[in-house]
Scaffold this active site. Structure first.
Site, PDB file in Angstrom:
ATOM      1  N   HIS A 177      -8.278   3.314   3.504  1.00 60.66           N
ATOM      2  CA  HIS A 177      -8.280   3.850   4.657  1.00 60.66           C
ATOM      3  C   HIS A 177      -9.920   3.972   5.120  1.00 60.66           C
ATOM      4  O   HIS A 177     -10.009   4.224   6.514  1.00 60.66           O
ATOM      5  CB  HIS A 177      -7.900   5.366   4.433  1.00 60.66           C
ATOM      6  CG  HIS A 177      -6.494   5.517   4.377  1.00 60.66           C
ATOM      7  ND1 HIS A 177      -5.509   5.059   3.718  1.00 60.66           N
ATOM      8  CD2 HIS A 177      -5.477   5.962   5.585  1.00 60.66           C
ATOM      9  CE1 HIS A 177      -4.416   5.372   3.824  1.00 60.66           C
ATOM     10  NE2 HIS A 177      -4.369   6.044   4.835  1.00 60.66           N
ATOM     11  N   ASP A 236       0.965  -1.369  -0.045  1.00 62.27           N
ATOM     12  CA  ASP A 236      -0.142   0.001   0.048  1.00 62.27           C
ATOM     13  C   ASP A 236       0.931   1.225   0.029  1.00 62.27           C
ATOM     14  O   ASP A 236       1.919   1.201   0.412  1.00 62.27           O
ATOM     15  CB  ASP A 236      -0.889   0.020   1.131  1.00 62.27           C
ATOM     16  CG  ASP A 236      -1.925   1.267   1.160  1.00 62.27           C
ATOM     17  OD1 ASP A 236      -2.228   1.612   0.038  1.00 62.27           O
ATOM     18  OD2 ASP A 236      -2.168   1.805   2.281  1.00 62.27           O
ATOM     19  N   SER A 237       0.338   2.332  -0.323  1.00 60.67           N
ATOM     20  CA  SER A 237       1.046   3.448  -0.493  1.00 60.67           C
ATOM     21  C   SER A 237       1.441   4.212   0.857  1.00 60.67           C
ATOM     22  O   SER A 237       2.370   4.744   1.319  1.00 60.67           O
ATOM     23  CB  SER A 237       0.188   4.756  -0.998  1.00 60.67           C
ATOM     24  OG  SER A 237      -0.875   4.873  -0.270  1.00 60.67           O
ATOM     25  N   GLU A 258      -5.338   9.251   8.641  1.00 62.11           N
ATOM     26  CA  GLU A 258      -3.693   9.469   8.928  1.00 62.11           C
ATOM     27  C   GLU A 258      -3.635  10.222  10.272  1.00 62.11           C
ATOM     28  O   GLU A 258      -2.490   9.952  10.973  1.00 62.11           O
ATOM     29  CB  GLU A 258      -3.115   9.636   7.761  1.00 62.11           C
ATOM     30  CG  GLU A 258      -3.045   8.940   6.803  1.00 62.11           C
ATOM     31  CD  GLU A 258      -1.890   8.086   6.187  1.00 62.11           C
ATOM     32  OE1 GLU A 258      -0.855   8.682   6.487  1.00 62.11           O
ATOM     33  OE2 GLU A 258      -1.984   7.124   5.364  1.00 62.11           O
ATOM     34  N   CYS A 294      -4.121  -1.499  -2.423  1.00 63.85           N
ATOM     35  CA  CYS A 294      -4.343   0.244  -2.454  1.00 63.85           C
ATOM     36  C   CYS A 294      -5.222   0.286  -3.742  1.00 63.85           C
ATOM     37  O   CYS A 294      -4.790  -0.110  -4.842  1.00 63.85           O
ATOM     38  CB  CYS A 294      -3.039   0.801  -2.667  1.00 63.85           C
ATOM     39  SG  CYS A 294      -2.943   2.612  -2.956  1.00 63.85           S
ATOM     40  N   CYS A 333     -11.292   2.900  -0.999  1.00 65.60           N
ATOM     41  CA  CYS A 333     -10.240   3.401  -0.326  1.00 65.60           C
ATOM     42  C   CYS A 333      -9.786   2.561   0.769  1.00 65.60           C
ATOM     43  O   CYS A 333     -10.728   2.484   1.637  1.00 65.60           O
ATOM     44  CB  CYS A 333     -10.013   4.838  -0.249  1.00 65.60           C
ATOM     45  SG  CYS A 333      -8.661   5.589   0.634  1.00 65.60           S
TER      46      CYS A 333
HETATM   47  N1  DGL Z   1      -4.438   3.448   0.155  1.00 64.21           N
HETATM   48  C1  DGL Z   1      -5.029   4.363  -0.691  1.00 64.21           C
HETATM   49  C2  DGL Z   1      -6.267   4.025  -1.559  1.00 64.21           C
HETATM   50  O1  DGL Z   1      -6.610   2.694  -1.205  1.00 64.21           O
HETATM   51  C3  DGL Z   1      -5.300   5.716  -0.172  1.00 64.21           C
HETATM   52  C4  DGL Z   1      -4.175   6.575   0.330  1.00 64.21           C
HETATM   53  C5  DGL Z   1      -3.407   7.066  -0.632  1.00 64.21           C
HETATM   54  O2  DGL Z   1      -3.900   8.312  -1.355  1.00 64.21           O
HETATM   55  O3  DGL Z   1      -2.232   6.831  -0.868  1.00 64.21           O
HETATM   56  O4  DGL Z   1      -6.497   4.488  -2.406  1.00 64.21           O
END
Ligand code: DGL
Length: 277
Positions: A197, A13-14, A161, A76, A195
């Site tokens: 998050h 993931d990012s 976050e 992600c 997403c």
């Molecule tokens: N994990 C990213 C997603 O599911 C969201 C966080 C980001 O923008 O890096 O899209």
């Protein structure tokens, strides 16, 4: 040279959001070994261009392969939307055709027709995921009769976050995007949290919605789709080691990662910092 020694499942993931997917996968498939990588130094990916998300994701997947992963899940949505196809079609044949890269949009799209009665579905995601149109494409490839509407929620990732997702200030941004998407299509009966998050905001989201609307958090569907995939692909499953371990890599500080990861996980973790290039 890619390492052949281990058979770990890589989860990328990012940043921290993929931990919501990892937890569901580990709950369903606790016997496997996992290596999580968060590109925290370069997150968020949401507002970044196609080219940049692709380059960053390519570096991350290569690092996971070099660390012995046989299979990598892009946990992600932004990376799945913008990088998965090119990685599968262009990069994987050059790296190693026996390894696999899977995304998380398809398993989520697959369940829509069963869940939605009105066949009007809403996607909540980052600017990158929504502007890519990937959910619409995947859903309509499977179910051309389903109407898909997207809404980008750029403030939701920072709320999570910064550990503000339960605070009263979060209500404003949650309410704003829910009312926007329902104004675009009042027949929506199913909303996908597109997403990683957003599951942390699920209580606030449900509080601001009519109970007639189903909210889909993708972790469980991704986990059961992976289980099914491994059952259907014994040639991949046989390469995966099964000692029930889980390690974490980050491109930011290891201390910062373990501290912030406690928002998502409720146990101590072992973290190592790496550099991607
Ligand atoms: N994990 C990213 C997603 O599911 C969201 C966080 C980001 O923008 O890096 O899209």
């Amino acid at each position: 040279m890619l390492s052949q020694e281990w058979g770990t499942i890589g989860i990328f993931d990012s940043g921290y959001g993929g931990l919501t997917i990892l937890e569901k996968i580990k709950t369903l498939l606790p016997q496997y070994d996992y290596l999580y990588l968060g590109d925290n130094a370069r997150a968020p990916y949401g507002p970044r261009s196609f080219e940049v998300v692709y380059q960053f994701t390519r570096q991350a997947v290569e690092a996971l392969f070099k660390n012995g992963c046989q299979l990598v899940i892009l946990a992600c949505n932004t990376a799945s939307a913008k990088a998965l196809r090119t990685l599968q079609q262009r990069d994987l044949p050059l790296w190693d055709t026996s390894r696999r890269i899977l995304g998380i949009i398809r398993p989520t799209a697959e369940i829509i027709d069963v869940v939605s009665k009105t066949k009007h579905v809403g996607i909540l995601g980052t600017v990158g995921t929504i502007s890519s149109g990937s959910y619409t494409m995947e859903i309509q490839k499977l179910y051309s009769h389903v109407v898909v509407t997207g809404e980008a929620c750029p403030m939701w990732v920072p709320l999570v976050e910064n550990n503000e997702f339960n605070a009263p200030g979060a209500d404003y941004f949650v309410e704003k995007h829910l009312s926007n998407i329902l104004k675009k299509d009042s027949l929506i009966d199913t909303l996908i949290l597109g997403c990683t998050h957003y599951p942390l905001l699920i209580h606030k989201i449900k509080e601001n919605l009519s109970p007639d609307i189903t909210v889909i958090s993708q972790g469980e569907y991704v986990a059961s789709s992976l289980k099914d995939y491994l059952f259907r692909h014994p040639e991949i499953d046989i390469k995966l080691t099964k000692n029930g371990t889980c390690k974490f890599l980050t491109t930011e500080s290891a201390e910062k990662f373990s501290e912030a990861a406690s928002i998502f996980l409720h146990y101590p973790i072992e973290v190592e910092r790496i550099t991607l290039k």
